[in-house]
Scaffold this active site. Structure first.
Site, PDB file in Angstrom:
ATOM      1  N   HIS A 114      74.317  77.460  32.718  1.00  0.00           N
ATOM      2  CA  HIS A 114      73.464  77.457  34.012  1.00  0.00           C
ATOM      3  C   HIS A 114      74.101  77.882  35.405  1.00  0.00           C
ATOM      4  CE1 HIS A 114      74.967  73.355  33.804  1.00  0.00           C
ATOM      5  NE2 HIS A 114      74.729  73.057  35.283  1.00  0.00           N
ATOM      6  N   ASN A 138      79.342  76.212  37.396  1.00  0.00           N
ATOM      7  CA  ASN A 138      80.403  75.183  37.079  1.00  0.00           C
ATOM      8  C   ASN A 138      81.003  75.507  35.687  1.00  0.00           C
ATOM      9  OD1 ASN A 138      80.161  74.209  39.635  1.00  0.00           O
ATOM     10  ND2 ASN A 138      78.382  72.652  38.936  1.00  0.00           N
ATOM     11  N   HIS A 143      73.486  77.495  39.233  1.00  0.00           N
ATOM     12  CA  HIS A 143      72.642  76.971  40.376  1.00  0.00           C
ATOM     13  C   HIS A 143      72.458  78.014  41.308  1.00  0.00           C
ATOM     14  CE1 HIS A 143      73.784  72.761  39.581  1.00  0.00           C
ATOM     15  NE2 HIS A 143      74.604  73.141  38.727  1.00  0.00           N
ATOM     16  N   GLN A 164      81.511  70.755  35.499  1.00  0.00           N
ATOM     17  CA  GLN A 164      80.387  71.003  34.669  1.00  0.00           C
ATOM     18  C   GLN A 164      79.935  69.763  34.121  1.00  0.00           C
ATOM     19  OE1 GLN A 164      81.020  73.933  31.816  1.00  0.00           O
ATOM     20  NE2 GLN A 164      78.768  73.860  30.953  1.00  0.00           N
ATOM     21  N   SER A 165      78.591  69.206  34.161  1.00  0.00           N
ATOM     22  CA  SER A 165      77.895  68.111  33.758  1.00  0.00           C
ATOM     23  C   SER A 165      77.001  68.341  32.692  1.00  0.00           C
ATOM     24  CB  SER A 165      77.243  67.235  34.871  1.00  0.00           C
ATOM     25  OG  SER A 165      76.283  68.134  35.384  1.00  0.00           O
TER      26      SER A 165
END
Length: 122
Positions: free
Chosen positions: A108, A95, A110, A102-103
């Site tokens: 990263h 993301n 997934h 994107q949080s």
């Protein structure tokens, strides 16, 4: 646009804290460039994250010099997917930014599998 204007948090991320050990996590893969661990809110029967030890906030900010590291993340994800029994397939997702959902602003990957993935996603 500054990080604050973009709505991005400043300071250490949850992944920085996992890497420095201040938040405990069980790594399912660990090497000198990256770690992998199960997602705390899985969206598939198998859902893990692969993160680089080097802090890159988002793929948008990766540089040419990060090419080897980025390739390493994908190869580590492939290795862990095999170890997790995802022989029938899996999905890798990165993301990027607000509209990319994107949080956590530490790059990263997934990796999700163990069920049939739908298309289009999201």
């Amino acid at each position: 646009m500054s990080e604050a204007e973009a709505g991005r948090p400043t300071g250490p991320t949850i992944f920085d804290k996992i890497l420095d050990g201040s938040i405990p996590s069980k790594f399912i893969h660990e090497d000198d460039k990256c770690v992998a661990f199960m997602d705390v809110a899985p969206q598939a029967p198998v859902h893990f994250l692969v993160i680089p030890r080097k802090r890159i906030a988002m793929i948008e900010e990766a540089e040419d010099g990060d090419a080897e590291l980025l390739g390493h993340l994908l190869l580590a994800a492939k290795k862990v997917a095999k170890e997790q029994g995802l022989a029938k397939g899996y999905r890798m997702i990165i993301n990027n930014g607000v509209e990319g959902a994107q949080s956590v602003y530490h790059l990263h990957v997934h990796v999700m599998g163990g069920r049939m993935m739908n298309w289009p996603p999201g």
